[in-house]
Structure formats: structure tokens, C-alpha cells
Scaffold this active site. Structure first.
Site, PDB file in Angstrom:
ATOM      1  N   CYS A  74      32.849  -9.013  -4.206  1.00  0.00           N
ATOM      2  CA  CYS A  74      32.769  -7.617  -4.643  1.00  0.00           C
ATOM      3  C   CYS A  74      33.989  -7.298  -5.499  1.00  0.00           C
ATOM      4  O   CYS A  74      35.089  -7.730  -5.178  1.00  0.00           O
ATOM      5  CB  CYS A  74      32.715  -6.709  -3.419  1.00  0.00           C
ATOM      6  SG  CYS A  74      32.591  -4.956  -3.803  1.00  0.00           S
ATOM      7  N   HIS A  97      23.435  -5.073  -1.154  1.00  0.00           N
ATOM      8  CA  HIS A  97      24.898  -4.996  -1.199  1.00  0.00           C
ATOM      9  C   HIS A  97      25.340  -3.578  -1.559  1.00  0.00           C
ATOM     10  O   HIS A  97      26.230  -3.007  -0.919  1.00  0.00           O
ATOM     11  CB  HIS A  97      25.439  -6.012  -2.213  1.00  0.00           C
ATOM     12  CG  HIS A  97      26.920  -6.016  -2.328  1.00  0.00           C
ATOM     13  ND1 HIS A  97      27.706  -6.962  -1.703  1.00  0.00           N
ATOM     14  CD2 HIS A  97      27.782  -5.206  -3.002  1.00  0.00           C
ATOM     15  CE1 HIS A  97      28.980  -6.719  -1.982  1.00  0.00           C
ATOM     16  NE2 HIS A  97      29.052  -5.655  -2.769  1.00  0.00           N
ATOM     17  N   GLU A  98      24.691  -2.991  -2.566  1.00  0.00           N
ATOM     18  CA  GLU A  98      25.087  -1.654  -3.017  1.00  0.00           C
ATOM     19  C   GLU A  98      24.722  -0.577  -2.001  1.00  0.00           C
ATOM     20  O   GLU A  98      25.477   0.383  -1.810  1.00  0.00           O
ATOM     21  CB  GLU A  98      24.490  -1.348  -4.394  1.00  0.00           C
ATOM     22  CG  GLU A  98      24.833  -2.361  -5.479  1.00  0.00           C
ATOM     23  CD  GLU A  98      26.283  -2.822  -5.518  1.00  0.00           C
ATOM     24  OE1 GLU A  98      27.198  -2.046  -5.151  1.00  0.00           O
ATOM     25  OE2 GLU A  98      26.518  -3.977  -5.906  1.00  0.00           O
ATOM     26  N   HIS A 155      27.352  -0.410   0.474  1.00  0.00           N
ATOM     27  CA  HIS A 155      28.473   0.424   0.005  1.00  0.00           C
ATOM     28  C   HIS A 155      28.208   1.891   0.339  1.00  0.00           C
ATOM     29  O   HIS A 155      29.100   2.604   0.802  1.00  0.00           O
ATOM     30  CB  HIS A 155      28.673   0.273  -1.504  1.00  0.00           C
ATOM     31  CG  HIS A 155      29.602  -0.818  -1.891  1.00  0.00           C
ATOM     32  ND1 HIS A 155      30.951  -0.781  -1.623  1.00  0.00           N
ATOM     33  CD2 HIS A 155      29.384  -1.981  -2.545  1.00  0.00           C
ATOM     34  CE1 HIS A 155      31.526  -1.876  -2.086  1.00  0.00           C
ATOM     35  NE2 HIS A 155      30.591  -2.621  -2.648  1.00  0.00           N
TER      36      HIS A 155
END
Length: 136
Positions: free
Chosen positions: A85, A126-127, A130
Site C-alpha cells: 500500500c 483492499h480499498e 481502507h
């Protein structure tokens, strides 16, 4: 506007607030920042540019796409992988899903559903992590 990448772990670990139409300029900045980092980045969440809103941008097989308030509503095909990242140093192991169905809002804040597989699905997961304050 290209924004700096946030590396503040305490900020990144906070759960993001829902996006609203007033956040459209944030999405534009997110896309511009992602494009500026295209050589080493395939996706970003708004908290990576210092805005704690549920907005993600990613390279969807050659087309940049923005999702507002994304939520995974269905998933299948678990697998283990390792990810890096821009906001964090190094890589980390994680579990991902080969196929995901996502509920999100488009730029007009209409609710949409779409199923992604493979690499695009991994980026989205993944996002969304976040947005949830999960650091992978």
C-alpha cells in the site's frame, strides 16, 4: 488536484463516514492523485488523501472507476495473498475473495450493483478495507 498520500496510521485506522454529493470534488482529487501514482498504484481510498469518506477509485482493467459508499454484499472463492500500500511500508498477508458483488453509488448517487472477479475484485477489497479502517 493531486494530494499528498496520508501515512498517518491513526487516521487511516478510523472508519470513514458515508460520502455525499458534496464530496464529488474529493472524488476528482482522488482520481487525479491515483493517476499521478499510476506507475506504482492501482487503487486508492479517500482516507489515503486525508479525507475520511467512503470513496474509492481504482483501475478496472484499464478504465479508472470511482465508487461512492461501496459495500460487499456477496463473496466467493477465498484465497490468501500478499499486498502492499502507498500509505504503509512493506507488504502484508491477507485473505481475499475471487468474486465479489458490490453495492455502491455512482457519481449521481444512484444505487448500483456490480460483480467483479480477479484482480479488480482484489483491488476493491483492499480499498473497502481502507474505508473500514482496516490496514492491509
Amino acid at each position: 488536484m493531486i494530494r499528498d498520500i496520508c501515512k498517518d496510521v491513526l487516521f487511516l485506522a478510523r472508519k470513514s463516514e458515508p460520502a455525499t454529493p458534496e464530496d464529488l470534488p474529493v472524488a476528482a482529487d482522488l482520481l487525479e492523485t491515483l493517476e499521478a501514482h499510476a506507475d506504482g498504484c492501482v487503487g486508492m481510498a479517500a482516507n489515503m488523501i486525508g479525507v475520511a469518506k467512503r470513496i474509492i477509485a481504482f483501475d478496472d482493467e484499464g478504465t479508472y472507476r470511482v465508487l461512492f459508499n461501496p459495500e460487499i454484499v456477496k463473496k466467493s472463492g477465498p484465497y490468501e495473498t500478499e499486498e502492499g500500500c502507498l500509505s504503509l511500508t512493506g507488504t502484508r498477508k491477507t485473505k481475499r475473495w475471487q468474486t465479489i458483488k458490490v453495492q455502491y453509488q455512482d457519481e449521481q448517487f444512484r444505487v448500483r450493483f456490480k460483480t467483479w472477479t480477479g484482480w479488480s475484485a482484489q483491488i476493491i477489497q483492499h480499498e473497502i478495507d481502507h474505508c473500514e479502517g482496516i490496514l492491509i
